[in-house]
Design an enzyme around this catalytic site. Structure first.
Site, PDB file in Angstrom:
ATOM      1  N   HIS A 155     -59.975  -5.646  -1.786  1.00 23.29           N
ATOM      2  CA  HIS A 155     -60.136  -6.749  -2.739  1.00 23.29           C
ATOM      3  C   HIS A 155     -59.293  -6.530  -4.000  1.00 23.29           C
ATOM      4  O   HIS A 155     -58.583  -7.421  -4.455  1.00 23.29           O
ATOM      5  CB  HIS A 155     -61.617  -6.867  -3.096  1.00 23.29           C
ATOM      6  CG  HIS A 155     -61.957  -8.020  -3.979  1.00 23.29           C
ATOM      7  ND1 HIS A 155     -62.615  -9.137  -3.524  1.00 23.29           N
ATOM      8  CD2 HIS A 155     -61.713  -8.233  -5.292  1.00 23.29           C
ATOM      9  CE1 HIS A 155     -62.759  -9.988  -4.515  1.00 23.29           C
ATOM     10  NE2 HIS A 155     -62.237  -9.460  -5.619  1.00 23.29           N
ATOM     11  N   GLU A 173     -55.686  -8.593  -4.872  1.00 15.57           N
ATOM     12  CA  GLU A 173     -55.611  -9.330  -6.132  1.00 15.57           C
ATOM     13  C   GLU A 173     -54.400  -8.889  -6.968  1.00 15.57           C
ATOM     14  O   GLU A 173     -53.645  -9.718  -7.481  1.00 15.57           O
ATOM     15  CB  GLU A 173     -56.905  -9.123  -6.915  1.00 15.57           C
ATOM     16  CG  GLU A 173     -57.016  -9.921  -8.192  1.00 15.57           C
ATOM     17  CD  GLU A 173     -56.936 -11.416  -7.967  1.00 15.57           C
ATOM     18  OE1 GLU A 173     -57.401 -11.886  -6.906  1.00 15.57           O
ATOM     19  OE2 GLU A 173     -56.386 -12.102  -8.839  1.00 15.57           O
ATOM     20  N   LYS A 178     -51.062  -9.989  -5.388  1.00 12.81           N
ATOM     21  CA  LYS A 178     -50.790 -11.422  -5.573  1.00 12.81           C
ATOM     22  C   LYS A 178     -50.241 -11.673  -6.980  1.00 12.81           C
ATOM     23  O   LYS A 178     -49.272 -12.410  -7.154  1.00 12.81           O
ATOM     24  CB  LYS A 178     -52.066 -12.248  -5.364  1.00 12.81           C
ATOM     25  CG  LYS A 178     -52.433 -12.441  -3.900  1.00 12.81           C
ATOM     26  CD  LYS A 178     -53.578 -13.450  -3.744  1.00 12.81           C
ATOM     27  CE  LYS A 178     -54.854 -12.946  -4.367  1.00 12.81           C
ATOM     28  NZ  LYS A 178     -55.960 -13.910  -4.278  1.00 12.81           N
ATOM     29  N   ASN A 179     -50.864 -11.049  -7.975  1.00 11.46           N
ATOM     30  CA  ASN A 179     -50.410 -11.239  -9.346  1.00 11.46           C
ATOM     31  C   ASN A 179     -48.991 -10.719  -9.542  1.00 11.46           C
ATOM     32  O   ASN A 179     -48.166 -11.377 -10.177  1.00 11.46           O
ATOM     33  CB  ASN A 179     -51.359 -10.540 -10.324  1.00 11.46           C
ATOM     34  CG  ASN A 179     -52.620 -11.336 -10.566  1.00 11.46           C
ATOM     35  OD1 ASN A 179     -52.581 -12.392 -11.173  1.00 11.46           O
ATOM     36  ND2 ASN A 179     -53.735 -10.842 -10.061  1.00 11.46           N
TER      37      ASN A 179
HETATM   38  C1  W6P Z   1     -47.666  -9.646 -14.359  1.00  6.53           C
HETATM   39  C2  W6P Z   1     -48.991 -10.188 -14.832  1.00  6.53           C
HETATM   40  C3  W6P Z   1     -49.945  -9.392 -13.993  1.00  6.53           C
HETATM   41  C4  W6P Z   1     -51.319  -9.418 -13.949  1.00  6.53           C
HETATM   42  C5  W6P Z   1     -51.982  -8.564 -13.055  1.00  6.53           C
HETATM   43  C6  W6P Z   1     -51.254  -7.727 -12.222  1.00  6.53           C
HETATM   44  C7  W6P Z   1     -49.866  -7.704 -12.265  1.00  6.53           C
HETATM   45  C8  W6P Z   1     -49.213  -8.544 -13.162  1.00  6.53           C
HETATM   46  N1  W6P Z   1     -47.842  -8.698 -13.371  1.00  6.53           N
HETATM   47  O1  W6P Z   1     -46.570  -9.988 -14.764  1.00  6.53           O
END
Ligand code: W6P
Length: 392
Positions: free
Chosen positions: A231, A235, A238-239
């Site tokens: 999980h 997440e 993906k970000n």
């Molecule tokens: C980004 C914004 C973010 C949030 C969470 C995880 C990775 C990343 N990379 O630019």
């Protein structure tokens, strides 16, 4: 009334946190009877502790229909478990107890979504001040952590004693005593990549390095709940993918995601580095806030443009999964370049204890304590952090 009395009674007890080692021992000496005796007290205690806190929520939020729905579900489930308080233990009760747990688990499947809806309802009907926002952040962290822990207990009991034991698997309930972290990383990456390819028609590659400081062998294995690890990784991937794809919009050559997996004496670290352009330091704290992430998403009505990652509750929830067993998630960004996210896990199963919210004077005081006035000077008067509105 009766349920009120029972709530008062059970909320006097503190939840008993288990270590992952205790979960394993419980599972290996698999005794449905012992588990039943433990859960018929522990589940009402955990439910009652968090239900008491629901009642301390800011009045405006409590009035929202979705919060009422959640509140009623908790009351129903609490009552259903209380029924087992004084029954005598035989095969039939053990069986009906299992069925009751499954029913409760299903009832609560959409609680995160429903709570998010409640927060939206509040935002659309009221102006939310900083104090209310702080209370909601405090509450949702504790509420979702409680939910993670209750589902863990229910899953262990139903998997171990629900009658469909899988003797071939090394799993103990939902715990893998020899969880291959690289396998989970690759699985989460592939599934995030699938979504990324669908949405952007391309995706960044993955490069993995690992270092085992203890045994210089290749594999890093831990005792852990693979679904929780998956999980978090899914997440974060993906970000990172979204950031990379959006930042290198025109190009057809995307910088890869780099993952470093390290096993130290105390900690397991999984660091994911993206070159997605990073985010300003003023925004990093907001990424873990429920109130910033629930801006109605523009693409929500458009079924064809499902966003890869929408800064929903994904990040704050992932951090709770890490913290549940005394790990953490930390995010460090270099604006203009990229972002590192680190998942910390406890390397030792004896240190991986459940972290549980308890309802007491300190927690109830939090909901009534006003935001302290600033004791550092600043231009904007709002304290150290500049308040900015929504991510979108
Ligand atoms: C980004 C914004 C973010 C949030 C969470 C995880 C990775 C990343 N990379 O630019």
């Amino acid at each position: 009334n009766n349920i009120g009395k029972m709530l008062d009674f059970y909320s006097q007890f503190n939840p008993s946190p288990l270590s992952i080692k205790q979960f394993i021992d419980f599972g290996l000496n698999a005794c449905a009877r012992k588990s039943f005796i433990f859960l018929r007290k522990e589940l009402p205690v955990r439910l009652a502790n968090i239900m008491k806190e629901i009642h301390l929520l800011p009045e405006n939020l409590l009035k929202m229909p979705s919060v009422g729905i959640v509140n009623n579900m908790y009351a129903t489930s609490f009552e259903e478990i209380i029924h087992f308080e004084k029954v005598d233990v035989n095969e039939t009760t053990l069986d009906t107890f299992c069925q009751a747990l499954i029913k409760i688990r299903n009832r609560h499947t959409d609680v995160v979504q429903t709570m998010a809806q409640g927060v939206l309802e509040l935002k659309e009907s009221h102006d939310v001040d900083i104090q209310t926002e702080n209370s909601i952040q405090y509450f949702l962290d504790r509420f979702f952590m409680s939910r993670i822990s209750i589902r863990m207990l229910i899953n262990q009991h139903t998997l171990l004693f629900g009658g469909q034991l899988n003797g071939h698997s090394r799993h103990v309930g939902c715990i893998d005593p020899s969880c291959d972290v690289i396998d989970v990383i690759k699985d989460a990456y592939e599934n995030a990549r699938f979504l990324c390819d669908q949405y952007y028609l391309a995706s960044p590659e993955l490069r993995v390095k690992q270092h085992n400081e203890l045994e210089r062998s290749s594999e890093i294995r831990i005792i852990y709940v693979p679904s929780h690890l998956y999980h978090m990784l899914f997440e974060l991937f993906k970000n990172s993918m979204r950031a990379v794809m959006e930042h290198h919009g025109e190009s057809d050559n995307y910088p890869p995601l780099e993952v470093l997996l390290v096993r130290g004496k105390e900690d397991i670290c999984v660091k994911i580095s993206d070159r997605g352009g990073g985010i300003p330091r003023s925004q990093t704290d907001h990424l873990f806030k429920y109130m910033y992430s629930t801006a109605p998403q523009p693409s929500k009505s458009d079924a064809h443009t499902v966003p890869l990652a929408g800064y929903g509750y994904g990040l704050p929830l992932s951090r709770l999964y890490a913290r549940y067993l005394h790990g953490d998630i930390v995010l460090l960004s270099c604006e203009g370049y990229g972002t590192d996210t680190i998942i910390y896990l406890k390397a030792l199963s004896t240190e991986a204890n459940e972290l549980l919210p308890i309802f007491n004077k300190t927690s109830s005081k939090f909901y009534r304590t006003p935001v302290p006035t600033a004791d550092w000077s600043s231009q904007c008067g709002g304290g150290m952090a500049t308040r900015q509105l929504s991510m979108s």
